[in-house]
Write a protein that holds these residues in place. Structure first.
Motif, PDB file in Angstrom:
ATOM      1  N   ASN A  34       0.842  -1.200   0.000  1.00 51.74           N
ATOM      2  CA  ASN A  34       0.000   0.000   0.000  1.00 51.74           C
ATOM      3  C   ASN A  34       0.873   1.244   0.000  1.00 51.74           C
ATOM      4  O   ASN A  34       1.978   1.259   0.533  1.00 51.74           O
ATOM      5  CB  ASN A  34      -0.902   0.020   1.244  1.00 51.74           C
ATOM      6  CG  ASN A  34      -1.918  -1.109   1.208  1.00 51.74           C
ATOM      7  OD1 ASN A  34      -2.305  -1.551   0.135  1.00 51.74           O
ATOM      8  ND2 ASN A  34      -2.333  -1.591   2.374  1.00 51.74           N
ATOM      9  N   THR A  35       0.329   2.315  -0.569  1.00 52.42           N
ATOM     10  CA  THR A  35       1.022   3.591  -0.577  1.00 52.42           C
ATOM     11  C   THR A  35       0.714   4.295   0.731  1.00 52.42           C
ATOM     12  O   THR A  35      -0.435   4.316   1.187  1.00 52.42           O
ATOM     13  CB  THR A  35       0.529   4.447  -1.750  1.00 52.42           C
ATOM     14  OG1 THR A  35       0.713   3.706  -2.948  1.00 52.42           O
ATOM     15  CG2 THR A  35       1.275   5.753  -1.825  1.00 52.42           C
ATOM     16  N   GLY A  36       1.735   4.844   1.346  1.00 55.60           N
ATOM     17  CA  GLY A  36       1.518   5.529   2.634  1.00 55.60           C
ATOM     18  C   GLY A  36       0.683   6.792   2.483  1.00 55.60           C
ATOM     19  O   GLY A  36       0.586   7.359   1.398  1.00 55.60           O
ATOM     20  N   ASN A  37       0.049   7.270   3.625  1.00 52.66           N
ATOM     21  CA  ASN A  37      -0.785   8.477   3.617  1.00 52.66           C
ATOM     22  C   ASN A  37       0.096   9.711   3.447  1.00 52.66           C
ATOM     23  O   ASN A  37       1.234   9.753   3.891  1.00 52.66           O
ATOM     24  CB  ASN A  37      -1.564   8.609   4.929  1.00 52.66           C
ATOM     25  CG  ASN A  37      -2.568   7.479   5.074  1.00 52.66           C
ATOM     26  OD1 ASN A  37      -3.065   6.975   4.080  1.00 52.66           O
ATOM     27  ND2 ASN A  37      -2.863   7.088   6.304  1.00 52.66           N
ATOM     28  N   THR A  38      -0.482  10.724   2.817  1.00 53.10           N
ATOM     29  CA  THR A  38       0.222  11.978   2.646  1.00 53.10           C
ATOM     30  C   THR A  38       0.148  12.748   3.947  1.00 53.10           C
ATOM     31  O   THR A  38      -0.904  12.815   4.589  1.00 53.10           O
ATOM     32  CB  THR A  38      -0.433  12.801   1.523  1.00 53.10           C
ATOM     33  OG1 THR A  38      -0.454  12.007   0.353  1.00 53.10           O
ATOM     34  CG2 THR A  38       0.314  14.085   1.278  1.00 53.10           C
ATOM     35  N   GLY A  39       1.275  13.332   4.368  1.00 55.24           N
ATOM     36  CA  GLY A  39       1.289  14.076   5.632  1.00 55.24           C
ATOM     37  C   GLY A  39       0.495  15.374   5.530  1.00 55.24           C
ATOM     38  O   GLY A  39       0.247  15.885   4.443  1.00 55.24           O
ATOM     39  N   ASP A  40       0.084  15.927   6.727  1.00 56.92           N
ATOM     40  CA  ASP A  40      -0.679  17.169   6.775  1.00 56.92           C
ATOM     41  C   ASP A  40       0.238  18.327   6.429  1.00 56.92           C
ATOM     42  O   ASP A  40       1.432  18.321   6.709  1.00 56.92           O
ATOM     43  CB  ASP A  40      -1.262  17.390   8.178  1.00 56.92           C
ATOM     44  CG  ASP A  40      -2.316  16.335   8.497  1.00 56.92           C
ATOM     45  OD1 ASP A  40      -2.927  15.822   7.535  1.00 56.92           O
ATOM     46  OD2 ASP A  40      -2.492  16.011   9.692  1.00 56.92           O
TER      47      ASP A  40
END
Length: 121
Positions: free
Chosen positions: A82-88
């Motif tokens: 899975n592709t990691g979440n984009t940071g805030d």
């Protein structure tokens, strides 16, 4: 007797020696001799018969082709991660206050003045 043999020998030698110096014309040719008989012709040998040609050999059989082996199974491909979440995005800082505006200085007079030219030394 000794002198008679010696005299005969000298007379014979002198005759032979002088015989080589005197040349006389050749006499008439003698009769031709008879031709000899030709021998009988020999027998010719027999030529042997030509031998027979041998038979041609048979061609051997062609060998069988071996079976083709099986192809092995293809392995499974692993799952894709899975592709990691984009940071805030961080908050924008506050804008600072604008400083006070200074006073404008007094304006000088525009008078009529005298221009003095000083030469360079």
């Amino acid at each position: 007797m000794r002198y008679s043999k010696l005299a005969g020998l000298l007379l014979t030698s002198a005759t032979l020696a002088l015989g080589g110096c005197v040349s006389l014309p050749a006499g008439p040719a003698g009769p031709q001799g008879a031709t000899g008989d030709t021998g009988a012709k020999g027998n010719t040998g027999y030529t042997g018969a030509t031998g027979s040609t041998g038979a041609t050999g048979n061609t051997g059989n062609t060998g069988n082709t071996g079976s083709t082996g099986y192809t092995g199974a293809t392995g499974n491909t692993g799952a894709t991660g899975n592709t990691g979440n984009t940071g805030d995005t961080g908050a924008t800082g506050s804008t600072g206050n604008t400083g006070a505006r200074g006073n404008t200085g007094a304006k000088g007079n525009s008078g009529t003045g005298t221009v003095v030219i000083v030469p360079n030394q």
